[in-house]
Design a protein around this motif. Sequence first.
Motif, PDB file in Angstrom:
ATOM      1  N   VAL A 207       0.877  -1.175   0.000  1.00 32.19           N
ATOM      2  CA  VAL A 207       0.000   0.000   0.000  1.00 32.19           C
ATOM      3  C   VAL A 207       0.914   1.224   0.000  1.00 32.19           C
ATOM      4  N   GLU A 208       0.954   1.883  -1.158  1.00 34.23           N
ATOM      5  CA  GLU A 208       1.913   2.983  -1.331  1.00 34.23           C
ATOM      6  C   GLU A 208       1.625   4.176  -0.431  1.00 34.23           C
ATOM      7  N   GLU A 209       0.390   4.279   0.034  1.00 29.81           N
ATOM      8  CA  GLU A 209      -0.013   5.457   0.809  1.00 29.81           C
ATOM      9  C   GLU A 209       0.445   5.427   2.272  1.00 29.81           C
ATOM     10  N   PHE A 210       1.117   4.340   2.678  1.00 31.33           N
ATOM     11  CA  PHE A 210       1.724   4.304   4.011  1.00 31.33           C
ATOM     12  C   PHE A 210       3.124   4.914   3.920  1.00 31.33           C
ATOM     13  N   HIS A 211       3.486   5.766   4.877  1.00 28.98           N
ATOM     14  CA  HIS A 211       4.795   6.419   4.819  1.00 28.98           C
ATOM     15  C   HIS A 211       5.502   6.438   6.173  1.00 28.98           C
ATOM     16  N   SER A 212       6.693   5.884   6.215  1.00 30.85           N
ATOM     17  CA  SER A 212       7.515   5.979   7.421  1.00 30.85           C
ATOM     18  C   SER A 212       8.553   7.080   7.217  1.00 30.85           C
ATOM     19  N   THR A 230      -0.701   7.211   6.027  1.00 31.49           N
ATOM     20  CA  THR A 230       0.123   7.567   7.185  1.00 31.49           C
ATOM     21  C   THR A 230       1.242   8.515   6.794  1.00 31.49           C
ATOM     22  N   PHE A 231       1.712   9.228   7.825  1.00 30.98           N
ATOM     23  CA  PHE A 231       2.835  10.150   7.708  1.00 30.98           C
ATOM     24  C   PHE A 231       3.712   9.929   8.928  1.00 30.98           C
ATOM     25  N   SER A 232       4.923  10.451   8.878  1.00 32.14           N
ATOM     26  CA  SER A 232       5.771  10.344  10.058  1.00 32.14           C
ATOM     27  C   SER A 232       6.732  11.522  10.120  1.00 32.14           C
ATOM     28  N   TYR A 233       7.660  11.474  11.036  1.00 29.47           N
ATOM     29  CA  TYR A 233       8.699  12.493  11.138  1.00 29.47           C
ATOM     30  C   TYR A 233       9.875  11.890  11.867  1.00 29.47           C
ATOM     31  N   SER A 234      11.032  12.457  11.651  1.00 28.53           N
ATOM     32  CA  SER A 234      12.173  12.058  12.465  1.00 28.53           C
ATOM     33  C   SER A 234      13.074  13.250  12.685  1.00 28.53           C
ATOM     34  N   HIS A 235      13.855  13.132  13.691  1.00 24.17           N
ATOM     35  CA  HIS A 235      14.689  14.220  14.154  1.00 24.17           C
ATOM     36  C   HIS A 235      15.965  13.600  14.709  1.00 24.17           C
ATOM     37  N   MET A 240      16.249  17.014  10.277  1.00 21.50           N
ATOM     38  CA  MET A 240      14.801  16.870  10.425  1.00 21.50           C
ATOM     39  C   MET A 240      14.241  16.283   9.146  1.00 21.50           C
ATOM     40  N   ASN A 241      13.410  15.267   9.281  1.00 18.19           N
ATOM     41  CA  ASN A 241      12.671  14.745   8.127  1.00 18.19           C
ATOM     42  C   ASN A 241      11.194  14.955   8.432  1.00 18.19           C
ATOM     43  N   VAL A 242      10.653  16.043   7.920  1.00 22.00           N
ATOM     44  CA  VAL A 242       9.259  16.393   8.220  1.00 22.00           C
ATOM     45  C   VAL A 242       8.535  16.818   6.949  1.00 22.00           C
ATOM     46  N   LEU A 243       7.215  16.769   7.006  1.00 20.76           N
ATOM     47  CA  LEU A 243       6.396  17.237   5.893  1.00 20.76           C
ATOM     48  C   LEU A 243       6.676  18.707   5.642  1.00 20.76           C
TER      49      LEU A 243
END
Length: 273
Positions: A207-212, A230-235, A240-243
């Motif tokens: 399912v391509e619409e899931f995002h880590s 889904t969306f996510s973030y990391s720091h 920073m990996n954010v939308l």
Amino acid sequence: TTTATSKPQTSLDDIFISVKTTKNFHATRLDVIIKTWFTLAREQTWFFTDSDDEEYSEKTHNHLINTGCSASHNRMALCCKMAVEFDTFLESNKRWFCHFDDDNYVNVPQLVRMLQKHDWTDDWYLGKPSIKAPLEILDREHMPQKISFWFATGGAGFCLSRSLGLKMKPLASGGKFISIGDKIRLPDDVTMGYIVEHLLSKQLTVVEEFHSHLEPMKFLKQSHLAEQITFSYSHYGPEMNVLSLNGFNNQIDPYRFLSLHCNLYPNFSFCPR
Ligand code: UDP
Ligand code: MN
């Protein structure tokens, strides 16, 4: 018209949503979830943690479950939590089990729409791998043979249908999930893939619409956010990996989930009007 054999369409209430968290992340990660997507699925969402926490039990309307698993980031502790999530799903009698991490934003209506396209009485393992080829590991029982399988990245979220869950039950319920993870010495999401793909010979459906946060969040276009699940973030240190989207300033909303929520629901209570 309905017949005796037709199944009513899956709705939010047919989904068991679990969020894996840990004591140290309650204060830093749960508030934004509680403020945003949790409000759309309060009855269906459960947080699985490793300590009692009165403040967050209250904030989640008693949906914080202390798994009794150890509060460390090792394989055993994480498999222990996944095992409790899975067993709790089986007890819930819901049609779908969907697992997420506490750094995920779940687009609830889109999750429901995606699951409506799949029959919960068939075997479904829905998620998104983050490697380009199936994982190859040594088959400890038949050395030097190798086995290979796909697994859905836990940090992107994944779902299992009840039909598949019931087939996994004799292999994976009541603590057996932990033993399998221990035997293959791999993390919880990999263990899930091993059970489904290798032990049960069922396949992961991508399912391509899931995002880590293993994907760069900034490439998700603002005009296509509503389609994603889904969306996510990391720091990590300074990185920073954010939308990337318009909305609140970075002090108020460093990980962009408040802005995302207002993007999806402009009339929500805390959104600027
Ligand atoms: N986590 C946990 N126990 C720990 C550390 C992390 O249950 O000791 C959970 C955390 O709450 C999150 C998931 O494991 O849901 C992944 O953790 P994190 O995002 O910190 O690490 P990642 O693997 O994504 O880099
Ligand atoms: Mn993470």
